[in-house]
Write an enzyme that holds these catalytic residues in place. Sequence first.
Site, short mmCIF file in Angstrom:
data_model
loop_
_atom_site.label_atom_id
_atom_site.label_comp_id
_atom_site.label_asym_id
_atom_site.label_seq_id
_atom_site.Cartn_x
_atom_site.Cartn_y
_atom_site.Cartn_z
N THR A 177 30.47 -4.07 34.38
CA THR A 177 28.96 -3.47 35.29
C THR A 177 27.68 -3.90 33.84
OG1 THR A 177 29.65 -2.96 36.83
CG2 THR A 177 27.07 -1.96 36.09
N THR B 279 19.52 4.38 26.69
CA THR B 279 20.37 5.68 26.72
C THR B 279 20.16 6.00 25.06
OG1 THR B 279 21.90 7.34 26.36
CG2 THR B 279 22.37 4.57 27.18
N ASP B 280 19.63 6.89 24.77
CA ASP B 280 19.97 7.94 23.00
C ASP B 280 21.43 7.55 22.80
OD1 ASP B 280 20.99 9.60 24.35
OD2 ASP B 280 19.79 11.04 23.87
N GLU B 281 22.01 7.56 23.78
CA GLU B 281 24.22 7.73 23.62
C GLU B 281 24.23 6.62 22.48
OE1 GLU B 281 27.27 8.77 26.20
OE2 GLU B 281 24.71 10.16 27.35
N TYR C 194 31.01 4.55 27.16
CA TYR C 194 29.77 3.91 28.33
C TYR C 194 28.72 3.53 27.37
CZ TYR C 194 25.22 5.84 29.49
OH TYR C 194 24.62 6.12 30.31
N LYS D 90 26.57 0.26 27.25
CA LYS D 90 25.49 0.00 27.00
C LYS D 90 24.69 -0.21 25.93
CE LYS D 90 22.47 1.63 29.53
NZ LYS D 90 22.15 1.36 31.27
P1 NAD Z 1 24.23 6.64 38.38
O1 NAD Z 1 25.22 6.88 37.89
O2 NAD Z 1 22.79 8.01 39.12
O3 NAD Z 1 23.64 5.57 38.90
C1 NAD Z 1 23.72 4.46 39.47
C2 NAD Z 1 24.05 3.28 39.77
O4 NAD Z 1 24.23 2.23 40.13
C3 NAD Z 1 24.69 4.25 41.32
O5 NAD Z 1 23.51 3.70 42.74
C4 NAD Z 1 25.94 2.13 41.33
O6 NAD Z 1 26.39 2.24 42.89
C5 NAD Z 1 25.20 1.07 40.86
N1 NAD Z 1 25.41 0.42 40.89
C6 NAD Z 1 26.93 0.69 39.28
N2 NAD Z 1 27.73 -0.67 39.68
C7 NAD Z 1 26.73 -1.23 39.43
C8 NAD Z 1 26.92 -2.65 40.07
N3 NAD Z 1 27.65 -3.87 39.65
N4 NAD Z 1 25.53 -3.92 41.09
C9 NAD Z 1 25.06 -2.63 41.13
N5 NAD Z 1 24.12 -1.72 41.65
C10 NAD Z 1 25.97 -1.08 40.98
O7 NAD Z 1 23.29 6.40 37.44
P2 NAD Z 1 21.98 7.22 36.40
O8 NAD Z 1 22.39 8.53 35.58
O9 NAD Z 1 21.08 7.07 36.98
O10 NAD Z 1 21.40 6.41 35.36
C11 NAD Z 1 20.71 5.47 35.42
C12 NAD Z 1 20.42 4.50 34.40
O11 NAD Z 1 19.99 4.95 33.86
C13 NAD Z 1 21.93 4.17 33.39
O12 NAD Z 1 21.89 2.52 33.05
C14 NAD Z 1 22.37 5.52 32.75
O13 NAD Z 1 22.85 4.33 31.41
C15 NAD Z 1 20.21 5.42 32.10
N6 NAD Z 1 20.51 6.57 31.59
C16 NAD Z 1 21.08 7.50 32.65
C17 NAD Z 1 20.73 8.84 31.28
C18 NAD Z 1 21.12 10.89 32.56
O14 NAD Z 1 20.66 10.71 32.13
N7 NAD Z 1 21.76 10.04 33.73
C19 NAD Z 1 19.88 8.74 29.99
C20 NAD Z 1 19.23 7.85 29.46
C21 NAD Z 1 19.63 6.45 29.99
P1 TYD Z 2 26.62 14.89 30.63
O1 TYD Z 2 26.29 15.70 31.55
O2 TYD Z 2 28.22 14.28 30.84
O3 TYD Z 2 25.94 13.89 29.61
P2 TYD Z 2 26.05 13.07 28.68
O4 TYD Z 2 28.13 13.85 28.01
O5 TYD Z 2 25.68 11.79 29.17
O6 TYD Z 2 25.69 13.74 27.09
O7 TYD Z 2 27.05 16.31 29.94
C1 TYD Z 2 26.63 16.97 29.35
C2 TYD Z 2 27.10 17.59 27.46
O8 TYD Z 2 27.89 18.91 28.72
C3 TYD Z 2 28.11 17.06 27.30
O9 TYD Z 2 27.96 17.71 25.47
C4 TYD Z 2 29.08 17.54 27.95
C5 TYD Z 2 29.32 18.91 28.16
N1 TYD Z 2 29.88 19.26 29.64
C6 TYD Z 2 31.11 20.03 29.27
O10 TYD Z 2 30.23 21.32 28.58
N2 TYD Z 2 31.19 21.15 30.64
C7 TYD Z 2 31.15 19.50 31.89
O11 TYD Z 2 31.49 19.89 33.20
C8 TYD Z 2 30.60 17.83 31.88
C9 TYD Z 2 30.37 17.66 33.37
C10 TYD Z 2 30.28 18.09 30.81
#
Ligand code: NAD
Ligand code: TYD
Length: 341
Positions: free
Chosen positions: A96, A120-122, A144, A148
């Site tokens: 994806t 993402t910052d990751e 992941y 990205k």
């Molecule tokens: P999420 O996992 O909540 O949602 C992802 C969505 O994408 C879901 O609705 C899923 O059904 C859809 N999806 C997955 N594969 C697909 C495909 N092949 N075709 C169409 N749809 C598909 O994710 P999120 O946390 O809302 O993150 C959204 C975006 O923001 C991602 O690209 C993520 O890398 C980026 N991002 C997230 C965070 C965070 O803290 N969550 C921070 C920075 C960037």
């Molecule tokens: P997460 O929400 O998975 O975001 P990311 O790994 O993308 O930053 O996790 C945030 C932080 O919390 C990360 O350092 C891992 C930690 N974490 C726990 O300590 N316990 C948990 O159950 C989860 C899901 C994350």
Amino acid sequence: MKLLVTGGAGFIASNYIRYALSSHPDYQVINLDKLTYAGNLENLKDIESSDRYTFIKGDICDGKLLEGIEFDAVLNFAAESHVDRSILDARPFLQTNIFGTYNLLEAALQRKCTFLQVSTDEVYGSVEKDFFNEISPLQPNSPYAASKASSDLLVRSYIETHNLKAMITRCSNNYGPYQFPEKLIPLVILNAINKKPIPVYGDGMNVRDWIYVIDHCKAIDAVLHKGTPGEVYNIGARNEKPNIDIIKLIINKTAEILNLDNVGLMDLITFVDDRKGHDRRYAIDPAKIERQLDWTPETNFEEGISRTIKWYISNEQWWQRILSGNYMQYYNEQYGERLKN
Ligand code: NAD
Ligand code: TYD
């Protein structure tokens, strides 16, 4: 303007769609989502009957499907987004996040339209001190983050090679309504409400930089409308916190809101084996977007966390449906043994 929003049934994009429809009354939004475990149409219940909103169930990896959709700009949110799942099985992340992005880039190129990659910052990896800026090297550590970073590099190549009007945003950790409970903040809130052990990886001193989801949505909108094609914009709220501090803050706020004993809830904190390859610290320097696009975050952390906890408390049906479905299989696989030790 017709926006194609991919992954619109997920956490951030569902918040973005709601924001875009209300702040741009003349825009149409098409939501293309595969509805994986993380996609949930209930996130958009309140806007699904709008005549400016269309939902298409489909995969961004399906090039034929994309050929038939008309749009003026694409915002690519669709992704496999959870680090722990990428450690269990990286394949869907590569499919994806990389191949799907390639398909969308091709679709945008054919239409000569704007492409916004939500990243993402990751991708920058972990940093001990200092902050990531837009020219920090990409040093992803999890599958992941590597997927990205790969998609960001593909976007860059379409800018350089084909002159595609594309931009990349790289945001720090989001929190807020509609976040799937596998992520730290909703997991802690729900386990506190349900009085279940709260798993803390390692020593709990890993640092993340947290931003309220609506502030992220506003930043994306600013980049879409005012960003310079070809540029990368870091998005963050200058809000670094060790995980253990966040967990204690959530417990205290939840106890206050529900009138519970916070000492009892603190006992739920359970240190478990660390995540493999766990990044120690993420920290974003958002000076470029602040200066060039006049964007700043509006929600301070205390206020955002209170709002988020209250949202989960008032939306029990939303999360009960998730907790009674396939999610628990993942939860048990992820935490079962670790919580026993
Ligand atoms: P999420 O996992 O909540 O949602 C992802 C969505 O994408 C879901 O609705 C899923 O059904 C859809 N999806 C997955 N594969 C697909 C495909 N092949 N075709 C169409 N749809 C598909 O994710 P999120 O946390 O809302 O993150 C959204 C975006 O923001 C991602 O690209 C993520 O890398 C980026 N991002 C997230 C965070 C965070 O803290 N969550 C921070 C920075 C960037
Ligand atoms: P997460 O929400 O998975 O975001 P990311 O790994 O993308 O930053 O996790 C945030 C932080 O919390 C990360 O350092 C891992 C930690 N974490 C726990 O300590 N316990 C948990 O159950 C989860 C899901 C994350």
